[in-house]
Design an enzyme around this catalytic site. Structure first.
Site, PDB file in Angstrom:
ATOM      1  CG  ASP A  38      -1.868   1.243   1.217  1.00 34.53           C
ATOM      2  OD1 ASP A  38      -2.462   1.515   0.155  1.00 34.53           O
ATOM      3  OD2 ASP A  38      -1.981   1.934   2.238  1.00 34.53           O
ATOM      4  CB  SER A  39       0.150   4.765  -0.809  1.00 39.08           C
ATOM      5  OG  SER A  39      -1.012   4.830  -0.003  1.00 39.08           O
TER       6      SER A  39
ATOM      7  CD  GLU B 103      -1.215   7.560   6.000  1.00 41.02           C
ATOM      8  OE1 GLU B 103      -0.076   8.023   6.162  1.00 41.02           O
ATOM      9  OE2 GLU B 103      -1.449   6.504   5.364  1.00 41.02           O
TER      10      GLU B 103
ATOM     11  CB  CYS C  76      -3.005   0.565  -2.542  1.00 44.09           C
ATOM     12  SG  CYS C  76      -3.074   2.318  -2.949  1.00 44.09           S
TER      13      CYS C  76
ATOM     14  CB  CYS D 145      -9.816   4.620   0.140  1.00 44.27           C
ATOM     15  SG  CYS D 145      -8.239   5.096   0.874  1.00 44.27           S
TER      16      CYS D 145
ATOM     17  CG  HIS E 194      -5.700   4.977   4.357  1.00 40.03           C
ATOM     18  ND1 HIS E 194      -5.052   4.512   3.245  1.00 40.03           N
ATOM     19  CD2 HIS E 194      -4.744   5.542   5.141  1.00 40.03           C
ATOM     20  CE1 HIS E 194      -3.761   4.792   3.345  1.00 40.03           C
ATOM     21  NE2 HIS E 194      -3.548   5.413   4.490  1.00 40.03           N
TER      22      HIS E 194
HETATM   23  N1  DGL Z   1      -5.018   3.244   0.697  1.00 34.36           N
HETATM   24  C1  DGL Z   1      -5.030   3.808  -0.608  1.00 34.36           C
HETATM   25  C2  DGL Z   1      -6.229   3.329  -1.407  1.00 34.36           C
HETATM   26  O1  DGL Z   1      -6.796   2.289  -1.095  1.00 34.36           O
HETATM   27  C3  DGL Z   1      -4.993   5.318  -0.724  1.00 34.36           C
HETATM   28  C4  DGL Z   1      -4.183   6.114   0.178  1.00 34.36           C
HETATM   29  C5  DGL Z   1      -3.430   7.185  -0.551  1.00 34.36           C
HETATM   30  O2  DGL Z   1      -4.033   8.183  -1.000  1.00 34.36           O
HETATM   31  O3  DGL Z   1      -2.232   6.987  -0.679  1.00 34.36           O
HETATM   32  O4  DGL Z   1      -6.612   3.965  -2.354  1.00 34.36           O
END
Ligand code: DGL
Length: 279
Positions: A15-16, A163, A78, A197, A199
């Protein structure tokens, strides 16, 4: 072609930043016996508003790093990377890097179940700007379920809120409510909301608070896990190339101490983390 190790190895989850930990959690609940390597590109997160080319380059570097570390199978935990980089990596890079290795994403498994969950046939997607602009959810869902209407809304502030450990503050309430009101205004017939997403499950208490009670909220972890289990059933060759000692190792491109501290919001456990550079 790159000479990667032929020895069986762990499953890579990328993931990012921290969001993929919700996917890793879901996968480990269902498939605890496998070994996992988690890689967060925290130094360059968020990816959500980055261009197609940058997300592709960063994701490609991460996949190559996970291959270097012994993974035969990598899950892009991600949505932004799945939306913007997965197809190019599968079609252009894998044949050159190693045609036997595999990279899978999180959008397809979500699209596959969504038609079974919605009654009204109206689905909403909350995701990063990059994922929404790519139209990946609409395309993937309508390929499988052409009677489903998909409405997507970007939530650019949600990842920074999470975050920065602000997920249970009144500020989070304000920003969560604002986006939920907007998507329900765009399509009042929505009965199923995808958290597109990885997150966003961290904001679940706030999302539940502001979403009308008759609407189901879909977090991806369990569906990605079920889809992976099914993938192994259909690909016993890949299953044999994934080691099974129940271990997890974490890597970050940022400071490991910082990762450890924030990962606690996602995992509720202490983790050991190593630093890696991607390039
Ligand atoms: N967790 C990432 C996703 O599922 C996005 C987070 C980011 O913007 O880096 O899209």
């Amino acid at each position: 072609m790159t000479a990667y190790s032929k020895q069986p190895g762990p499953i890579g989850v990328f993931d990012s930043g921290y969001g993929g930990l919700t996917i890793l959690h879901g996968i480990r609940q269902l498939l605890p016996e496998y070994d996992y390597l988690y890689l967060g590109d925290n130094a360059r997160a968020p990816y959500g508003s980055r261009s197609f080319d940058v997300v592709y380059q960063f994701t490609r570097q991460a996949v190559m790093k996970l291959f270097d570390l012994g993974c035969h199978l990598v899950i892009l935990g991600c949505n932004t990377a799945s939306a913007k980089a997965l197809r190019t990596i599968q079609q252009n890079d894998l044949p050159k890097l190693d045609p036997d290795r595999r990279v899978l994403g999180v959008i397809r498994p979500t699209a596959e179940v969504i038609g079974k969950l919605t009654q009204s046939r109206h689905v909403g997607v909350l995701a990063t700007e990059g994922t929404i602009k790519s139209h990946s959810y609409k395309l993937e869902i309508q390929k499988l379920w052409d009677d489903v209407t998909v409405t997507g809304i970007p939530c650019p502030l949600w990842v920074p809120i999470i975050e920065n450990n602000e997920a249970d503050t009144p500020g989070a309430d304000y920003f969560v409510k604002k986006r939920i009101d907007l998507i329900m205004e765009r399509d009042p017939l929505i009965d199923t909301l995808i958290l597109g997403c990885t997150h966003y499950p961290i904001l679940m208490p706030k999302i539940q608070k502001h979403v009308p009670k008759n609407i189901q909220i879909v977090a991806q972890g369990e569906y990605v896990a079920e889809s992976l289990k099914d993938y192994f059933r259909r690909h016993p060759d890949m299953d044999a190339r994934c080691t099974k000692h129940g271990s997890v190792k974490y890597f970050t491109t940022e400071n490991p101490e910082k990762f450890k501290e924030t990962a606690r919001i996602f995992l509720h456990e202490q983790v050991d983390v190593e630093h890696v550079d991607l390039e």
